[in-house]
Design a protein around this motif. Sequence first.
Motif, short mmCIF file in Angstrom:
data_model
loop_
_atom_site.label_atom_id
_atom_site.label_comp_id
_atom_site.label_asym_id
_atom_site.label_seq_id
_atom_site.Cartn_x
_atom_site.Cartn_y
_atom_site.Cartn_z
N SER A 123 63.80 58.37 -14.13
CA SER A 123 63.26 59.49 -14.90
C SER A 123 64.13 60.75 -14.79
O SER A 123 64.50 61.35 -15.81
CB SER A 123 61.83 59.78 -14.47
N PRO A 124 64.49 61.19 -13.58
CA PRO A 124 65.42 62.34 -13.52
C PRO A 124 66.80 62.01 -14.07
O PRO A 124 67.48 62.91 -14.60
CB PRO A 124 65.48 62.68 -12.03
N LEU A 125 67.21 60.74 -13.99
CA LEU A 125 68.51 60.36 -14.55
C LEU A 125 68.53 60.61 -16.05
O LEU A 125 69.55 61.03 -16.60
CB LEU A 125 68.81 58.90 -14.25
N ILE A 126 67.42 60.36 -16.71
CA ILE A 126 67.33 60.59 -18.17
C ILE A 126 67.63 62.06 -18.47
O ILE A 126 68.40 62.37 -19.39
CB ILE A 126 65.94 60.19 -18.69
N GLY A 127 67.04 62.96 -17.70
CA GLY A 127 67.30 64.39 -17.89
C GLY A 127 68.74 64.75 -17.61
O GLY A 127 69.35 65.54 -18.32
N ALA A 128 69.31 64.15 -16.55
CA ALA A 128 70.70 64.42 -16.18
C ALA A 128 71.65 63.96 -17.27
O ALA A 128 72.61 64.67 -17.62
CB ALA A 128 71.02 63.74 -14.86
N MET A 129 71.42 62.77 -17.81
CA MET A 129 72.29 62.24 -18.87
C MET A 129 72.13 63.05 -20.16
O MET A 129 73.11 63.34 -20.85
CB MET A 129 71.97 60.76 -19.11
N ALA A 130 70.88 63.39 -20.50
CA ALA A 130 70.63 64.16 -21.71
C ALA A 130 71.34 65.51 -21.66
O ALA A 130 71.84 66.01 -22.67
CB ALA A 130 69.13 64.36 -21.90
N ALA A 131 71.42 66.09 -20.47
CA ALA A 131 72.08 67.39 -20.31
C ALA A 131 73.60 67.27 -20.24
O ALA A 131 74.30 68.29 -20.31
CB ALA A 131 71.56 68.08 -19.06
N GLY A 132 74.12 66.05 -20.07
CA GLY A 132 75.58 65.85 -20.07
C GLY A 132 76.22 65.78 -18.71
O GLY A 132 77.42 66.06 -18.58
N ASN A 133 75.46 65.41 -17.68
CA ASN A 133 76.00 65.34 -16.33
C ASN A 133 76.50 63.94 -15.97
O ASN A 133 76.13 62.95 -16.60
CB ASN A 133 74.90 65.71 -15.32
N CYS A 134 77.28 63.87 -14.92
CA CYS A 134 77.54 62.62 -14.20
C CYS A 134 76.53 62.58 -13.05
O CYS A 134 75.97 63.62 -12.68
CB CYS A 134 78.95 62.59 -13.63
N ALA A 135 76.30 61.39 -12.48
CA ALA A 135 75.28 61.33 -11.43
C ALA A 135 75.54 60.19 -10.45
O ALA A 135 76.01 59.11 -10.83
CB ALA A 135 73.89 61.17 -12.04
N ILE A 136 75.22 60.47 -9.20
CA ILE A 136 75.19 59.46 -8.15
C ILE A 136 73.73 59.26 -7.77
O ILE A 136 73.02 60.23 -7.47
CB ILE A 136 76.01 59.87 -6.92
N LEU A 137 73.26 58.01 -7.81
CA LEU A 137 71.87 57.69 -7.54
C LEU A 137 71.72 57.09 -6.15
O LEU A 137 72.49 56.21 -5.76
CB LEU A 137 71.34 56.69 -8.58
N LYS A 138 70.73 57.57 -5.42
CA LYS A 138 70.45 57.03 -4.09
C LYS A 138 69.02 56.48 -4.07
O LYS A 138 68.04 57.20 -3.94
CB LYS A 138 70.59 58.13 -3.03
N PRO A 139 68.86 55.13 -4.23
CA PRO A 139 67.53 54.54 -4.15
C PRO A 139 67.03 54.54 -2.71
O PRO A 139 67.81 54.69 -1.76
CB PRO A 139 67.75 53.10 -4.64
N SER A 140 65.73 54.34 -2.55
CA SER A 140 65.16 54.29 -1.20
C SER A 140 65.46 52.95 -0.54
O SER A 140 65.28 51.89 -1.14
CB SER A 140 63.64 54.50 -1.26
N GLU A 141 65.86 53.01 0.72
CA GLU A 141 66.11 51.79 1.49
C GLU A 141 64.81 51.09 1.87
O GLU A 141 64.82 49.92 2.28
CB GLU A 141 66.91 52.11 2.75
#
Length: 456
Positions: A123-141
């Motif tokens: 969900s936050p990735l959608i906002g990050a991509m829509a705004a034009g960012n690159c992103a590193i995702l850290k899922p929960s272990e």
Amino acid sequence: MMKIAELLQNQRTFFHTGKTKDLAFRLENLAKLKEAIKRYEPDILNALQKDLARHETDAYLTEIGILYEEIKFAQKHLKKWAKPKSVKSGKLVFGAKSEIRYEPYGVGLIIAPWNYPFQLLISPLIGAMAAGNCAILKPSELSPHVSKVVYQMIEGIFPKEYITVVEGGVEISQELLKQPFDHIFYTGGEKVGKMVMKAAAKHLTPVVLELGGKSPTIVDKDADLDLAAKRILWGKFINAGQTCIAPDYVMVQEEVKEVFVRKLQHYLLEFYGEDPLENVRLGKIVNDRHFERLQGYLDEGVILYGGQSDPDSRKIAPTLLDGITWDNSVMKEEIFGPILPILPFVHLKEVIEQVTNQPKPLACYFFSTDNSKQELIVDTISCGGMTINDCVVHISNPNLPFGGVGASGMGSYHGEHGFHCFSHAKSVVYQTNRFDFSFRYPNYKNAARIIRAIFK
């Protein structure tokens, strides 16, 4: 695994090419993300079952369907969101053109929790991509099967220099937080949220914290008690109560408490049956530590319903607790499990006083058919978000911001608010050359008189 510092630098290099700012690029990759989620649906649902014993229906509703709606909403409105916004110019820039430009921060870090491990990462990735960012995702272990699926899905559709996933435990999170990201988005508990904010402060990195807290649910005597009982039980016990905006406790007006409790008991039996631990719609507690913590709460107060548990499956039956006061340990921290304390009250005034004396919660729910009482609660109780006569559903509206306040977090996202969450609003003035205000220069004799006249 590529070194984290190198990974960050590669993303920053890619960001500076300007490709992610292109609107067509953003829309194209949002479409890729949606297609990938559809392709991986069976794997996501299977992973959620393994990690949290999530039933397919609940998992689809809360982890997948909501994301389809969010991506669709972003695709429909992105051009409007990204368009420069013209604003009026002030007196000193009369004749100029002024506007707000929304530009991406750059490279963001998104850290997800274990309770909704897919939805709260994507969900936050959608906002990050829509705004034009690159992103590193850290899922929960703590949700390893979902983490693995996310890694496979993201690595299959996006180049690492654009979007990538870094798996691992606490030591990996600590290493990530040492890096100078342009933006950090964290969902989880208050304790770790403070650590994230402290780490971000070293680089002056902007942070969004989506935390939690003890979200109160208030049931007035004039509420539709039957409907209130059903909706509160659904909101509380979905995902075995491991929801940041779940009703944490219920305050019910004393004169209808007995009737209301009977309705809760009736619907718990109807929803989960005589042996709730065998019901496939009841999820499991994420790990032994949380299971033991919740077990301790069962020794407090009087159990009105439920109380059964099984350490092997890490399941706890939906439980109603009576005889609870603010001094009990179950009222000292967010429960985050299938235990619902019930506290009576006489007047709304005392409810407002008790709730407002606590840290500001992420959500608040009020059940009443009286409009004046509804407005009283809305006006006097500060919280991240509020729903009247229902629970949890405010998170599903992409037109509404979702986020906390005070101890429950800072910043908000979803829909346009997600776009703004990952965007910097840059002020731009296009000054005219047709004329010039001479009084602003040091050699102008009557500058003070004219400036005072302008700003009266």
